[in-house]
Design an enzyme around this catalytic site. Structure first.
Site, PDB file in Angstrom:
ATOM      1  N   HIS A 160       0.821  -1.212   0.000  1.00 55.67           N
ATOM      2  CA  HIS A 160       0.000   0.000   0.000  1.00 55.67           C
ATOM      3  C   HIS A 160       0.857   1.266   0.000  1.00 55.67           C
ATOM      4  CE1 HIS A 160      -0.314  -0.327   4.723  1.00 55.67           C
ATOM      5  NE2 HIS A 160       0.917  -0.312   4.289  1.00 55.67           N
ATOM      6  N   ASN A 161       0.363   2.255  -0.756  1.00 56.80           N
ATOM      7  CA  ASN A 161       0.966   3.584  -0.847  1.00 56.80           C
ATOM      8  C   ASN A 161       2.308   3.613  -1.584  1.00 56.80           C
ATOM      9  OD1 ASN A 161      -0.610   3.559   2.001  1.00 56.80           O
ATOM     10  ND2 ASN A 161      -0.794   5.582   1.056  1.00 56.80           N
TER      11      ASN A 161
END
Length: 341
Positions: free
Chosen positions: A242-243
């Protein structure tokens, strides 16, 4: 599929020396030539040819034009034979259908989904509410596309691909079988003796001309976006957490793992089984050798290797010394005995 050598020359931009009406029926590996097939040869240095070699045509380097090659065949001369051959394979592949056009009657498509022109949807695929799919996109059987997701033009989603809600696939994206886009990021908070899930309410953006191969995962962001930049190619069994922000034209080989919130610049190459911890910045043009463990930022253009990864030159010096450690240890023991006497 049949092509005359005249047509092959048009497709590849190569210079033909031979019978322009000769018909090619097969594209062949150099190790398995056929009398009605075409192969390519990247280099002519130290060329050895089996006595039974028989190919209908051969794409060779332009430099071979003034040389006497030990072959009797039709030649096509190209500055870059591999690229010329790739153009031919691309053309050949495009003429070979892999899917059944149209919407299969078992596909489940929400009334609020919007499909562009010439979209194909295979058997048992599911397209949820408010999804948009661009023109000429092909969705193979057993694909799931979650609510509000945007899929661009000329995309290909192979069987058992999952693209979860709110994600964005731009144009010319290819997802190979089993690729998973928009899974929850691995986010938990430890509170009062237990791990509690942090909802992952961001999304994934896959930019133009990205290919993600079989059984790779790109997790959705906690709040904003996980991004895979244009023209990036992701091999099988890769994890992008994520991210993460991946730049343009990157290569990630099999079993690469990138932890959350790390940023990769443009043109990064991560070889097989590279692991990169979270919250790092990897500069433009960085090459990371296989099985390296990256624990620090890497500046632009510096090759890294090892675990923990270090600049390539430094790590090679370390490895050279490591190979001599038994000998060094033996000498140290002799020195110690001499001193003690």
């Amino acid at each position: 599929m049949e092509l005359t050598l005249k047509k092959v020359a048009e497709i590849t931009g190569a210079e033909l020396a031979g019978d322009e009406n000769f018909v090619i029926k097969h594209i062949c590996d150099l190790a398995e030539p056929r009398p009605d097939g075409i192969c390519y040869l990247s280099r002519i240095e130290n060329l050895t040819v089996p006595p039974d070699f028989a190919a209908g045509a051969l794409i060779v380097p332009q430099a071979a034009k003034d040389k006497e090659l030990p072959l009797k065949t039709n030649f096509l001369y190209a500055q870059n034979p591999e690229w010329a051959f790739t153009l031919l394979v691309q053309y050949w592949d495009a003429q070979t259908p892999k899917h059944t056009p149209g919407i299969h009657p078992t596909a489940v498509i929400s009334p609020s989904a919007k499909l562009g022109e010439n979209v194909s949807v295979g058997a048992y695929s599911v397209i949820e509410d408010d999804v948009t799919v661009g023109d000429n996109t092909v969705i193979f059987p057993q694909v799931y596309i979650g609510k509000r997701t945007q899929v661009g033009q000329n995309c290909i989603l192979y069987p058992q691909v999952v693209v979860r809600e709110d994600c964005v696939l731009k144009n010319h994206v290819i997802l190979q079988p089993g690729a998973k886009i928009g899974n929850d990021g691995f986010g938990f908070i430890f509170h009062e003796g237990r791990h509690h899930k942090i909802p992952q309410i961001g999304n994934v953006i896959i930019e133009d001309d990205v290919e993600i191969q079989a059984n790779s995962c790109v997790d959705r962001a906690k709040l904003a976006h996980t991004v895979v930049g244009a023209n990036t190619k992701v091999d099988n069994l890769v994890q992008i957490a994520h991210n993460v922000k991946v730049g343009q034209s990157c290569i990630m080989c099999s079993q690469v793992g990138i932890a959350g919130t790390t940023t990769l610049g443009n043109g990064v190459i991560a070889a097989g089984q590279v692991g990169i911890i979270g919250h790092l910045h990897i500069g433009n043009g960085v090459q990371i050798a296989a099985q390296s463990g990256v624990t620090c930022d890497i500046p632009d253009g510096v090759p890294y290797f090892g675990t923990p990864a270090k600049p390539m030159k430094e790590m090679l010096r370390i490895l050279a010394v490591q190979g001599k450690l038994p000998e060094i240890y033996k000498e140290l023991k002799l020195i110690k005995k001499a001193v003690e006497k």
